[in-house]
Design an enzyme around this catalytic site. Structure first.
Site, mmCIF file in Angstrom:
data_model
loop_
_atom_site.group_PDB
_atom_site.id
_atom_site.type_symbol
_atom_site.label_atom_id
_atom_site.label_comp_id
_atom_site.label_asym_id
_atom_site.label_seq_id
_atom_site.Cartn_x
_atom_site.Cartn_y
_atom_site.Cartn_z
ATOM 1 N N ASP A 126 0.838 -1.209 0.000
ATOM 2 C CA ASP A 126 0.000 0.000 0.000
ATOM 3 C C ASP A 126 0.874 1.262 0.000
ATOM 4 O OD1 ASP A 126 -2.337 -1.512 0.034
ATOM 5 O OD2 ASP A 126 -2.463 -1.507 2.221
ATOM 6 N N ARG A 172 9.429 -0.508 10.222
ATOM 7 C CA ARG A 172 8.668 -0.315 11.464
ATOM 8 C C ARG A 172 7.444 -1.219 11.463
ATOM 9 N NH1 ARG A 172 9.539 6.072 11.553
ATOM 10 N NH2 ARG A 172 7.810 6.099 10.083
#
Ligand code: ADP
Length: 298
Positions: free
Chosen positions: A250, A283
């Site tokens: 995404d 992350r």
């Protein structure tokens, strides 16, 4: 710059040692609730990179809907065409096993109520955008309306064909590019076997033959392959330490759309987007992992 027509979901995540068999109950970790949905992820990723971004979508009139609106608003996404539908918001029920493996059930909720009229109502926002992008977590009639609206507004249409579903030829024909990962590419080209040992450059060229104006296949750590009228090109990913790849695709698609909206060539946009995808795997989480421009690897 970019209008996203797509899904907005709450991701409900529980860690388990093992999944329950039918009729069985197991205890899991504390519940974590994160904003997600491919449409919302892409809108947030593009906005965090500095893009002017609007979303056309639906959330429910429940607590999740409020949380999801809040996350989009905080990222600076234009919510004028994020409608509130009576009933539940979309949710993804996610269990994470001991090896970090995900099992996911998506309940589309309000996303299933997105209509061609919702897209028509966003006509002005679409006309002001350079790129209109959509994925397949909302009903196909809304996708078809988005493709038509993009074409008639002279905006560039980008389809992230995920999750896989049959797409009408008229929609594919306006995509510039079609964006898929390797599994989705194999599915489109005719069955899971197509990925095994298949050469990504050849797959990208074959995708181009299926109708879109250009095609991009993402290859995880191996970067991407781009195919258009100029031929095919392989673009490597920056080397990073991957912590969690959730939502990397995404982030990639969002960055690609933003750079195309700003006038980059497809290859330049893809080069930038691999840096954004790579930053997103450093992350944990999806939206929480998305970088600002100063956080990108070289
Ligand atoms: P999806 O998440 O849809 O399966 P990919 O795994 O192909 O998509 O990842 C999308 C993009 O994110 C890649 O093209 C790349 O830019 C970046 N990416 C994903 N995994 C890594 C990784 N381990 N190292 C560097 N970049 C990555």
């Amino acid at each position: 710059d970019v209008v996203v027509v797509g899904s907005v979901n709450a991701d409900l995540v529980v860690g388990v040692d093992r999944r329950p068999a039918p009729g069985e109950t197991v205890l899991g970790s504390d519940l974590a609730t994160h904003p997600g949905g491919k449409g919302a992820n892409q809108a947030v990723a593009a906005a965090r990179l500095g893009g002017r971004v609007g979303i056309v979508g639906r959330v429910g009139d429940d607590g999740h809907g409020a949380l999801l609106r809040g996350a989009l608003a905080e990222a600076g996404v234009d919510l004028a065409h994020l409608a509130v539908t009576p009933g539940p918001s979309g949710v993804a029920l996610i269990t994470v096993g001991p090896d970090g493996d995900n099992s996911i059930i998506v309940s589309p909720g309000a996303n299933a109520r997105l209509t061609p009229d919702d897209v028509a109502a966003a006509r002005d926002m679409i006309a002001a955008a350079s790129v209109v992008t959509f994925q397949l977590e909302v009903p196909m009639p809304a996708i078809e309306a988005a493709a038509r609206a993009a074409a008639s507004a002279g905006a560039r249409a980008v389809l992230n064909l995920s999750p896989t579903a049959p797409v009408p030829a008229e929609v594919l024909a306006v995509c510039d590019p079609l964006v898929v990962n390797e599994h989705e590419a194999a599915w489109l080209l005719g069955g899971p076997g197509a990925a095994d040992g298949a050469d990504p450059e050849r797959m990208a060229a074959a995708l181009l033959g299926s109708g879109p104006r250009s095609a991009v296949i993402t290859l995880g750590a191996d970067g991407v392959v781009v195919a258009d009228a100029e031929g095919t090109a392989r673009i490597p990913s920056p080397k990073v330490e991957a912590v969690d790849t959730t939502g990397a695709g995404d982030a990639f698609t969002a960055a690609l759309c933003l750079r195309l909206a700003r006038g980059d060539s497809l290859r330049d946009a893809a080069r930038y987007a691999t840096r954004v995808g790579a930053a997103a795997v450093r992350r944990p989480g999806a939206q929480t992992s998305y970088p600002t421009p100063d956080e990108l690897p070289a």
